[in-house]
Design an enzyme around this catalytic site. Structure first.
Site, PDB file in Angstrom:
ATOM      1  N   SER A 165       0.834  -1.199   0.000  1.00 21.76           N
ATOM      2  CA  SER A 165       0.000   0.000   0.000  1.00 21.76           C
ATOM      3  C   SER A 165       0.864   1.243   0.000  1.00 21.76           C
ATOM      4  O   SER A 165       2.002   1.211   0.483  1.00 21.76           O
ATOM      5  CB  SER A 165      -0.900   0.022   1.235  1.00 21.76           C
ATOM      6  N   TYR A 224      -1.172  -0.154  10.412  1.00 20.93           N
ATOM      7  CA  TYR A 224      -1.342  -0.705   9.067  1.00 20.93           C
ATOM      8  C   TYR A 224      -0.142  -0.330   8.203  1.00 20.93           C
ATOM      9  O   TYR A 224       0.447  -1.181   7.525  1.00 20.93           O
ATOM     10  CB  TYR A 224      -2.640  -0.141   8.478  1.00 20.93           C
TER      11      TYR A 224
HETATM   12  N1  LIG Z   1      -8.978  -0.490  -0.309  1.00 25.65           N
HETATM   13  C1  LIG Z   1      -7.940   0.308  -0.247  1.00 25.65           C
HETATM   14  O1  LIG Z   1      -8.063   1.553  -0.213  1.00 25.65           O
HETATM   15  C2  LIG Z   1      -6.539  -0.271  -0.268  1.00 25.65           C
HETATM   16  C3  LIG Z   1      -5.466   0.603  -0.443  1.00 25.65           C
HETATM   17  C4  LIG Z   1      -4.178   0.080  -0.468  1.00 25.65           C
HETATM   18  C5  LIG Z   1      -3.988  -1.277  -0.336  1.00 25.65           C
HETATM   19  N2  LIG Z   1      -5.058  -2.108  -0.147  1.00 25.65           N
HETATM   20  C6  LIG Z   1      -4.790  -3.537   0.013  1.00 25.65           C
HETATM   21  O2  LIG Z   1      -5.472  -4.250  -1.002  1.00 25.65           O
HETATM   22  C7  LIG Z   1      -5.672  -5.591  -0.565  1.00 25.65           C
HETATM   23  C8  LIG Z   1      -7.083  -6.007  -0.884  1.00 25.65           C
HETATM   24  O3  LIG Z   1      -8.012  -5.264  -0.106  1.00 25.65           O
HETATM   25  P1  LIG Z   1      -9.405  -4.739  -0.655  1.00 25.65           P
HETATM   26  O4  LIG Z   1      -9.313  -3.285  -0.733  1.00 25.65           O
HETATM   27  O5  LIG Z   1      -9.763  -5.506  -1.856  1.00 25.65           O
HETATM   28  O6  LIG Z   1     -10.382  -5.020   0.564  1.00 25.65           O
HETATM   29  P2  LIG Z   1     -11.378  -6.243   0.892  1.00 25.65           P
HETATM   30  O7  LIG Z   1     -12.293  -6.463  -0.246  1.00 25.65           O
HETATM   31  O8  LIG Z   1     -11.928  -5.933   2.230  1.00 25.65           O
HETATM   32  O9  LIG Z   1     -10.412  -7.485   0.962  1.00 25.65           O
HETATM   33  C9  LIG Z   1      -9.677  -7.862   2.079  1.00 25.65           C
HETATM   34  C10 LIG Z   1      -9.562  -9.362   2.031  1.00 25.65           C
HETATM   35  O10 LIG Z   1      -8.674  -9.832   2.997  1.00 25.65           O
HETATM   36  C11 LIG Z   1      -9.223 -10.990   3.550  1.00 25.65           C
HETATM   37  N3  LIG Z   1      -8.747 -11.284   4.880  1.00 25.65           N
HETATM   38  C12 LIG Z   1      -8.744 -10.462   5.954  1.00 25.65           C
HETATM   39  N4  LIG Z   1      -8.239 -11.103   7.015  1.00 25.65           N
HETATM   40  C13 LIG Z   1      -7.929 -12.340   6.607  1.00 25.65           C
HETATM   41  C14 LIG Z   1      -7.391 -13.481   7.239  1.00 25.65           C
HETATM   42  N5  LIG Z   1      -7.061 -13.465   8.535  1.00 25.65           N
HETATM   43  N6  LIG Z   1      -7.219 -14.602   6.517  1.00 25.65           N
HETATM   44  C15 LIG Z   1      -7.552 -14.644   5.217  1.00 25.65           C
HETATM   45  N7  LIG Z   1      -8.059 -13.605   4.561  1.00 25.65           N
HETATM   46  C16 LIG Z   1      -8.250 -12.471   5.250  1.00 25.65           C
HETATM   47  C17 LIG Z   1     -10.699 -10.715   3.574  1.00 25.65           C
HETATM   48  O11 LIG Z   1     -11.396 -11.928   3.696  1.00 25.65           O
HETATM   49  P3  LIG Z   1     -13.000 -11.951   3.923  1.00 25.65           P
HETATM   50  O12 LIG Z   1     -13.541 -11.652   2.570  1.00 25.65           O
HETATM   51  O13 LIG Z   1     -13.261 -13.319   4.378  1.00 25.65           O
HETATM   52  O14 LIG Z   1     -13.291 -10.886   4.922  1.00 25.65           O
HETATM   53  C18 LIG Z   1     -10.890 -10.041   2.246  1.00 25.65           C
HETATM   54  O15 LIG Z   1     -11.070 -10.957   1.210  1.00 25.65           O
HETATM   55  C19 LIG Z   1      -5.309  -5.597   0.918  1.00 25.65           C
HETATM   56  O16 LIG Z   1      -4.013  -6.115   1.069  1.00 25.65           O
HETATM   57  C20 LIG Z   1      -5.311  -4.127   1.296  1.00 25.65           C
HETATM   58  O17 LIG Z   1      -4.473  -3.871   2.388  1.00 25.65           O
HETATM   59  C21 LIG Z   1      -6.333  -1.627  -0.140  1.00 25.65           C
END
Ligand SMILES: NC(=O)c1ccc[n+]([C@@H]2O[C@H](COP(=O)([O-])OP(=O)(O)OC[C@H]3O[C@@H](n4cnc5c(N)ncnc54)[C@H](OP(=O)(O)O)[C@@H]3O)[C@@H](O)[C@H]2O)c1
Ligand SMILES: Cc1cc2nc3c(=O)[nH]c(=O)nc-3n(C[C@H](O)[C@H](O)[C@H](O)COP(=O)(O)OP(=O)(O)OC[C@H]3O[C@@H](n4cnc5c(N)ncnc54)[C@H](O)[C@@H]3O)c2cc1C
Lengths: 247, 433
Positions: A140, A153
């Site tokens: 990120s 984070y």
């Molecule tokens: N959204 C943003 O603004 C942003 C910005 C920068 C980076 N990111 C990164 O992008 C990546 C994807 O996130 P997203 O934005 O697509 O959000 P998201 O849809 O909420 O996805 C997060 C995922 O992580 C899974 N997860 C959380 N804890 C877990 C665990 N203990 N074991 C296995 N899986 C777990 C969740 O599983 P469940 O579906 O079962 O809850 C979910 O599928 C993450 O690494 C996040 O840090 C996001």
């Protein structure tokens, strides 16, 4: 390029699912890992209809470190090798709760930092043994500099980014690539509670950027691109000034 | 940005919160007060608004579930866009049996308004091709509904304006096609009577028929227009794929770009550019079925007050006289739009208690919102529709009176028993007054 073998960890993430759809349309073979069996099944069904050569699934809570090795083994065996691995799981911890609850802070660090590094190190050994493949990990922009609003984070993502940077140097085989993905603000369930402004991107847009960066064998990608100059500027602010502003 | 808080007509406005759904297995999220499912917000008026309540945004339920290439049966989640289905399955030789004039609508929205297309006379409404769906109620119960199973719930939910519960997934019967193209034939016509004749002679051998009508002319030119008809076909040998629409109305115009002078100029040109005799041309499905989708956010051209769309149907016996009367009124008012559409509906019965499509002639057009004069004109049009025993389309309505709605849709009494106690909409509260 199609018919590749792709492993995705955290496959129910909005960004991961959007990325998987692009690979499905290309006719690739996928192995999806997530913690919720029913939901990952729903993603798999969708990818099959969209054109994936095959889709298999496994469940894993990444906090369960003891289960990592088996999950990776079974994915490798099912796919017969790994061409692309995307690690996408993550949580957005409540920073102020992490300040009053150190155990919570460490658990969150484990999910976003240590678990990701553990998975990356196991997968790196697989790719090394194969002599080929791409490891792409969603870090990120928050890892580029610790900020008061989300430094737990941010520090976990910083650890991941630094780890990947070293790994990329070490794995110098021509057919191996390590990609650090640094998205900015993305409109996903993780950020459901935030007010969205002009800097926000859709997961589909981030997914296209991820696929392009993997295809082009890039090392680090900011998504969308404008986060690179923004983070360059933020990193350039002297600490004496940075400590007095709120970001 | 699409914050989901307006409908396509940008009138009326409503204050509501938005909860996004992504997991079809999960129960409905908790909300205060009342809620309403929300598709892609392509309804014009307030059937997709819930002032003071919560919109349950279904667009994140956009997964395919199963497709059988042998039978053409598709199962998908309710937030799937029709355009996504076409993009994926037309190259495999399958087409949606019914599509409205935009591909940016969800399957759930298409069912809840029981939408119709240019081929209504041949295949009926959208819900005629729905095999079954799952209905999730706010009390957590789930029902699979079809013509055979929970048939009463099926009839209430189809055309049920989102009020009977939330549709989570849908099973549709697609139809085979030879390709992504249409054999089209177009010519202009000078009088309203010609429209009826052309529709009649084309109905049997053309699956799709539709006419554009000039709503500014009166007297001998009243009801002149351009008639088009088409059938599916394979790609012609010289086929050039249309480019994706890149045009976009970037901002809300400070005033309506649709006004008396622009209207007359556009309509005059559109009529005179059309061929006098039938002219054939192959067209890709996108420009032929979804011409407006080429210009994103075109609804912004009506200015900050938005616009009202009006669509009615008149029964066959009185359609000619009634349409003449409607067009006369509209032309005399000097209001109306670039795109007034006339179409003959066929006799296939729509399966919903509150379905709009029924035998007769339908007219649809936009009106820039000029306040009282516009609302008064539409009330006068309603007078004609009521007298003719016709109906007005809720999906496009923001102003019909409750009394008129209940006349157009007498089955509302049976329907009421199926409404989810936690669901409501701006439309429903208005027409129940
Ligand atoms: N959204 C943003 O603004 C942003 C910005 C920068 C980076 N990111 C990164 O992008 C990546 C994807 O996130 P997203 O934005 O697509 O959000 P998201 O849809 O909420 O996805 C997060 C995922 O992580 C899974 N997860 C959380 N804890 C877990 C665990 N203990 N074991 C296995 N899986 C777990 C969740 O599983 P469940 O579906 O079962 O809850 C979910 O599928 C993450 O690494 C996040 O840090 C996001
Ligand atoms: C350019 C244009 C052309 C059009 N042409 C036609 C046409 O030719 N024929 C025609 O019939 N219509 C036409 N329409 C209208 C449009 O097809 C309908 O309003 C359609 O229902 C919109 O679908 P949506 O997904 O945007 O749903 P929304 O407008 O968001 O919602 C419509 C209704 O469906 C309900 N709903 C949505 N999802 C669900 C769900 N999962 N479960 C239960 N209820 C749900 C909502 O509560 C609401 O009552 C046109 C609209 C536009 C903008």
């Amino acid at each position: 390029m199609n018919g590749r073998r792709i492993l995705i960890v955290g496959a129910t993430s909005a960004i991961a699912e959007a990325t998987a759809r692009l690979y499905a349309v290309r006719g690739d073979a996928l192995f999806l890992v997530a913690r919720d069996a029913r939901r990952v099944q729903a993603v798999a069904e969708d990818l099959r209809v969209r054109g994936a050569a095959s889709v298999q699934t496994g469940t894993l809570d990444v906090a369960d470190f003891a289960a990592h090795a088996d999950t990776i083994e079974s994915a490798c065996a099912a796919l017969g090798g790994l061409d692309i691995v995307l690690i996408a799981h993550g949580t957005l911890p409540d920073q102020s709760r992490c300040e009053s609850d150190t155990d919570l802070a460490l658990r969150e660090f484990a999910i976003n930092g240590t678990a990701t590094i553990a998975l990356a190190s196991r997968i790196a050994r697989k790719l090394e043994a194969q002599g080929s493949g791409t490891l792409a990990v969603i870090s990120s922009v928050a890892g580029d500099r610790g900020r008061a609003s989300n430094y737990l984070y941010g520090s976990a993502k910083a650890a991941v980014s630094a780890y990947l940077s070293g790994l990329r140097q070490r794995l110098s085989a021509p057919d191996i690539n390590v990609l650090t993905i640094k998205p900015g603000f993305v409109d996903t369930p993780m950020t459901a509670a935030f007010r969205k402004g002009a800097l926000w991107a859709k997961p589909e847009q981030i997914a296209r950027g991820i696929v392009r960066a993997i295809d082009r064998r890039r090392g680090v990608v900011y998504l969308p691109w404008f986060w690179r100059p923004i983070m360059f500027t933020i990193r350039a602010i002297p600490e004496s000034l940075f400590r007095r502003i709120r970001l | 940005m699409d914050d989901g808080l307006q409908s396509w007509g940008r009138y009326p406005t409503a204050q509501q919160s938005l909860l996004r759904l992504r997991d079809r297995f999960a129960p409905l999220p908790a909300f205060d007060g009342h809620a309403l499912p929300r598709g892609n917000g392509r309804s014009y008026g307030d059937v997709c608004l819930d002032d003071g309540g919560t919109l349950l945004d279904v667009r994140g339920l956009d997964r395919f579930i199963d497709f059988d290439p042998a039978t053409g049966v598709l199962r998908c989640e309710a937030g799937m866009l029709l355009g996504t289905i076409l993009e994926l399955l037309v190259p495999r030789g399958w087409f949606l049996p019914v599509v409205p004039g935009t591909c940016f609508v969800t399957v759930g929205g298409a069912i809840a308004n029981d939408v119709h297309g240019k081929n209504h006379h041949a295949v009926g409404s959208f819900s005629c091709h729905v095999q079954c769906f799952e209905l999730l109620r706010s009390d957590g119960t789930r029902r699979v509904c079809s013509l055979n199973e929970n048939a009463d719930w099926f009839a209430a939910t189809v055309g049920g304006l989102g009020l009977t519960g939330l549709i989570t997934w849908v099973e549709l019967q697609l139809r085979p096609v030879a390709g992504a193209w249409f054999d089209t034939e177009t010519r202009r016509f000078d009088r309203l009577d010609d429209f009826f004749e052309l529709s009649e002679t084309s109905a049997r051998s053309f699956e799709y028929t539709v006419a554009w009508v000039d709503c500014t002319t009166r007297g001998s030119a009243l009801g002149r227009g351009v008639f088009s008809r088409a059938n599916h076909c394979a790609a012609p040998p010289t086929a050039k794929l249309p480019r994706e629409g890149r045009l976009r109305m970037p901002v809300v115009s400070p005033f309506s770009l649709v006004n008396g002078p622009t209207l007359r100029v556009f309509n005059w040109q559109h009529f005179h550019r059309a061929p006098k005799t039938l002219q054939q041309s192959p067209q890709h499905y996108r420009p032929w079925l979804f011409p407006l989708d080429g210009i994103r956010d075109w609804n912004r051209m009506y200015g900050p007050r938005g616009f009202l769309q009006y669509q009615c149907v008149l029964p066959p016996a009185v359609a000619r006289d009634g349409m003449r009367e409607l067009l006369e009124r509209i032309a005399a008012s000097g209001q109306g739009s670039f795109l007034a559409v006339l179409k003959q509906f066929g006799a296939i019965v729509s399966p919903g208690l509150l379905s709009f499509p029924r035998p007769g002639t339908t007219l649809a057009l936009d009106f820039a919102n000029r306040g009282r004069v516009t609302f008064e004109l539409l009330d006068r049009l309603d007078d004609i529709v009521v007298a003719a025993g016709g109906a007005v389309y809720p999906a496009k309505d923001a102003r019909m009176s409750g009394e008129r709605f209940r006349t157009y849709f007498p089955a509302w009494r049976q329907f009421e028993a199926f409404i989810d106690p936690a669901f409501s909409s701006g439309f429903w509260r208005r027409v129940m007054q």
